[in-house]
Design a protein around this motif. Sequence first.
Motif, PDB file in Angstrom:
ATOM      1  N   ALA A 235       2.197   0.356  12.199  1.00 19.58           N
ATOM      2  CA  ALA A 235       1.942   1.345  11.146  1.00 19.58           C
ATOM      3  C   ALA A 235       0.924   0.849  10.128  1.00 19.58           C
ATOM      4  CB  ALA A 235       3.250   1.700  10.438  1.00 19.58           C
ATOM      5  N   GLY A 236       0.525  -0.425  10.257  1.00 24.70           N
ATOM      6  CA  GLY A 236      -0.455  -0.976   9.336  1.00 24.70           C
ATOM      7  C   GLY A 236       0.116  -1.411   8.005  1.00 24.70           C
ATOM      8  N   VAL A 237       1.453  -1.591   7.931  1.00 26.14           N
ATOM      9  CA  VAL A 237       2.079  -2.016   6.678  1.00 26.14           C
ATOM     10  C   VAL A 237       2.877  -3.308   6.866  1.00 26.14           C
ATOM     11  CG1 VAL A 237       2.185   0.322   5.739  1.00 26.14           C
ATOM     12  CG2 VAL A 237       4.125  -0.556   7.076  1.00 26.14           C
ATOM     13  N   GLY A 238       2.600  -3.998   7.968  1.00 24.34           N
ATOM     14  CA  GLY A 238       3.330  -5.230   8.267  1.00 24.34           C
ATOM     15  C   GLY A 238       2.418  -6.429   8.354  1.00 24.34           C
ATOM     16  N   ASN A 239       2.747  -7.336   9.287  1.00 28.61           N
ATOM     17  CA  ASN A 239       1.985  -8.583   9.439  1.00 28.61           C
ATOM     18  C   ASN A 239       0.743  -8.348  10.297  1.00 28.61           C
ATOM     19  OD1 ASN A 239       5.122  -9.454   9.386  1.00 28.61           O
ATOM     20  ND2 ASN A 239       3.842 -10.918   8.291  1.00 28.61           N
ATOM     21  N   ASP A 240      -0.270  -7.775   9.706  1.00 29.96           N
ATOM     22  CA  ASP A 240      -1.488  -7.477  10.444  1.00 29.96           C
ATOM     23  C   ASP A 240      -2.642  -7.414   9.467  1.00 29.96           C
ATOM     24  OD1 ASP A 240      -3.477  -6.626  12.100  1.00 29.96           O
ATOM     25  OD2 ASP A 240      -2.362  -4.973  12.974  1.00 29.96           O
TER      26      ASP A 240
ATOM     27  N   LEU B 161       0.858  -1.191   0.000  1.00 29.14           N
ATOM     28  CA  LEU B 161       0.000   0.000   0.000  1.00 29.14           C
ATOM     29  C   LEU B 161       0.892   1.240   0.000  1.00 29.14           C
ATOM     30  CD1 LEU B 161      -2.520  -1.158   2.755  1.00 29.14           C
ATOM     31  CD2 LEU B 161      -2.868  -1.236   0.281  1.00 29.14           C
ATOM     32  N   ILE B 162       1.077   1.813  -1.151  1.00 28.56           N
ATOM     33  CA  ILE B 162       1.976   2.951  -1.269  1.00 28.56           C
ATOM     34  C   ILE B 162       1.403   4.155  -0.526  1.00 28.56           C
ATOM     35  CG2 ILE B 162       3.153   4.517  -2.859  1.00 28.56           C
ATOM     36  CD1 ILE B 162       4.082   1.636  -3.038  1.00 28.56           C
ATOM     37  N   LYS B 163       2.206   4.683   0.398  1.00 29.38           N
ATOM     38  CA  LYS B 163       1.784   5.867   1.137  1.00 29.38           C
ATOM     39  C   LYS B 163       2.600   7.064   0.642  1.00 29.38           C
ATOM     40  CE  LYS B 163       0.039   3.608   5.246  1.00 29.38           C
ATOM     41  NZ  LYS B 163      -0.147   3.729   6.697  1.00 29.38           N
ATOM     42  N   ALA B 164       1.907   8.100   0.276  1.00 26.89           N
ATOM     43  CA  ALA B 164       2.582   9.275  -0.277  1.00 26.89           C
ATOM     44  C   ALA B 164       3.561   9.857   0.744  1.00 26.89           C
ATOM     45  CB  ALA B 164       1.553  10.323  -0.676  1.00 26.89           C
ATOM     46  N   ALA B 165       4.788  10.067   0.285  1.00 22.45           N
ATOM     47  CA  ALA B 165       5.805  10.634   1.177  1.00 22.45           C
ATOM     48  C   ALA B 165       5.535  12.126   1.370  1.00 22.45           C
ATOM     49  CB  ALA B 165       7.186  10.407   0.589  1.00 22.45           C
ATOM     50  N   LYS B 166       5.631  12.572   2.616  1.00 26.05           N
ATOM     51  CA  LYS B 166       5.459  13.988   2.923  1.00 26.05           C
ATOM     52  C   LYS B 166       6.749  14.497   3.546  1.00 26.05           C
ATOM     53  CE  LYS B 166       2.009  13.781   5.686  1.00 26.05           C
ATOM     54  NZ  LYS B 166       0.877  14.178   6.550  1.00 26.05           N
ATOM     55  N   PRO B 167       6.994  15.799   3.458  1.00 27.15           N
ATOM     56  CA  PRO B 167       8.183  16.345   4.117  1.00 27.15           C
ATOM     57  C   PRO B 167       8.165  16.003   5.606  1.00 27.15           C
ATOM     58  CG  PRO B 167       7.155  17.988   2.701  1.00 27.15           C
ATOM     59  CD  PRO B 167       6.205  16.836   2.779  1.00 27.15           C
ATOM     60  N   LEU B 168       9.315  15.639   6.128  1.00 22.67           N
ATOM     61  CA  LEU B 168       9.394  15.275   7.535  1.00 22.67           C
ATOM     62  C   LEU B 168       9.158  16.491   8.422  1.00 22.67           C
ATOM     63  CD1 LEU B 168      10.107  13.135   9.730  1.00 22.67           C
ATOM     64  CD2 LEU B 168      12.481  13.940   9.559  1.00 22.67           C
TER      65      LEU B 168
ATOM     66  N   ASP C 263      -1.455   9.800  15.261  1.00 23.48           N
ATOM     67  CA  ASP C 263      -1.751  11.150  15.745  1.00 23.48           C
ATOM     68  C   ASP C 263      -0.816  12.188  15.123  1.00 23.48           C
ATOM     69  OD1 ASP C 263      -3.738  10.909  18.351  1.00 23.48           O
ATOM     70  OD2 ASP C 263      -2.545   9.121  18.033  1.00 23.48           O
ATOM     71  N   LEU C 264       0.481  11.847  15.046  1.00 19.85           N
ATOM     72  CA  LEU C 264       1.446  12.777  14.446  1.00 19.85           C
ATOM     73  C   LEU C 264       1.555  12.590  12.937  1.00 19.85           C
ATOM     74  CD1 LEU C 264       4.319  12.645  17.111  1.00 19.85           C
ATOM     75  CD2 LEU C 264       2.446  14.297  16.916  1.00 19.85           C
ATOM     76  N   ASN C 265       1.113  11.418  12.457  1.00 22.41           N
ATOM     77  CA  ASN C 265       1.143  11.116  11.017  1.00 22.41           C
ATOM     78  C   ASN C 265       2.545  11.270  10.431  1.00 22.41           C
ATOM     79  OD1 ASN C 265      -0.017  10.271   8.618  1.00 22.41           O
ATOM     80  ND2 ASN C 265      -0.510  12.356   7.964  1.00 22.41           N
ATOM     81  N   LEU C 266       3.526  10.726  11.152  1.00 16.04           N
ATOM     82  CA  LEU C 266       4.917  10.772  10.704  1.00 16.04           C
ATOM     83  C   LEU C 266       5.318   9.449  10.060  1.00 16.04           C
ATOM     84  CD1 LEU C 266       6.507  12.539  13.805  1.00 16.04           C
ATOM     85  CD2 LEU C 266       6.060  13.557  11.563  1.00 16.04           C
ATOM     86  N   ASP C 267       6.342   9.499   9.247  1.00 15.54           N
ATOM     87  CA  ASP C 267       6.889   8.297   8.602  1.00 15.54           C
ATOM     88  C   ASP C 267       7.400   7.342   9.677  1.00 15.54           C
ATOM     89  OD1 ASP C 267       8.488   6.406   7.300  1.00 15.54           O
ATOM     90  OD2 ASP C 267       9.302   7.846   5.869  1.00 15.54           O
TER      91      ASP C 267
END
Length: 432
Positions: free
Chosen positions: A397-402, A312-319, A365-369
């Motif tokens: 993060a919802g991108v692993g084994n879940d 699931l590609i998540k758009a990269a945002k500036p840190l 909550d912080l929506n950080l990488d």
Amino acid sequence: MVKRSIVWFKTDLRLHDNKTLVKAIAQSDGIIPVYCFDDTHYKTTNFGFKKTGCYRAQFILEAVCNLKDNLQKLNSDLLVLHGNPEVELSKIVKEFNVKTVFAQEEITNEEKLTQNKVEKELFNLDCSLQTYQTNTLYQFDNLPFNPENAPDVFTNFRKAVEKDCIIGDMFEAPKQIKSPKLPLTILPDLNALQLESTNTDVRSAFPFKGGETEALDRLSNYFYNTKSILTYKETRNGMVGDSYSTKFSAWLALGCISAKKIIAELKVFEEKHEANTSTYWLFFELLWRDYFKLMMVKHGNRFFLRDGISGLIKAAKPLNKFALKKWIDGKTGNDFIDANMIELKKTGFMSNRGRQNVASYFCNDLNLDWRYGAAYFEEQLIDYDVCSNWGNWAYLAGVGNDPRSNRYFNIEKQASVYDPNATFRKLWLTKK
């Protein structure tokens, strides 16, 4: 010609249940135990954090020192090297005319790259590298599926393993080791590893000390002196004190104790005293540890990508460096998150419950990488294990084994359940 071998200790810093050591002794006329402080382990990562921070480095120094002491008791010693393993090991191979290097088999990318570099240099010296799987409960080649076909849901993995697999016998610690006369080598200090010295915070839940001796003492104390194992399932989500959880993780991460040793001792305890849901739960947690290692074999470097293994590609945002720093410093404004982050910063440790909450807060909550959170944990945690750390962060993060795409924690509710009297928060939010 004397057939000499090197035993290259890495994250298997023990004499008991060490297949690599036992195999080397059996196949050699004499062995040279070696540990190398790898320069790459003490550099800054692409995320801006040290790969190894001062707390874990101190724990490693203690563990290596203890291994050296224990080897000396068996009429051997430990050569302590500092640099790039492929360079430093080659020097020892040439000096002692070594024909084989025995070592733990690696499963993660960076560690495998180092292993491959070493193997290439050894080949040029007419020396071979033999590796063994030494840091899991189950041997992967004895599982009911190949790693590439392993289930991506833990429950399916657990059911298959519990039904069809047995844990192999432990390897006995050697009674004596034959080694040539080895030169005196001295451990580096934190300054030599380009790290600052560390002090133990008096509020620490459990001031860890590295080494096999300490690991076995903790095992005995947790099982027999306090019998805390009998209530492990009920207390493992605690946050204050030294006995709410086993605290085995730091020694497991460095291989100061083996998972098989813990389970073997657990079976003895159950026969002498009692088997209940808590004693089973310890096995359950060790199974999770094996699972994350197996998943790293299956998915490899995908665990280090922003979209993990999910695709699931998540758009990269500036840190948002400001939000990241507030989280690290325990200044988010959420007292439960801040107390946990201060404990981590001051001690190199955080409870399991704390880790799940601060990771959820970071991602949702912080929506950080999430990878920046995982990288900070890599620097700070005494019990850092590459597979468990990155596997758990990807999971949260919802991108692993879940199977669930969004694992969100209601922080206020979590605080009220697991710190109802704010004991933990008062401990870490009070100025010291």
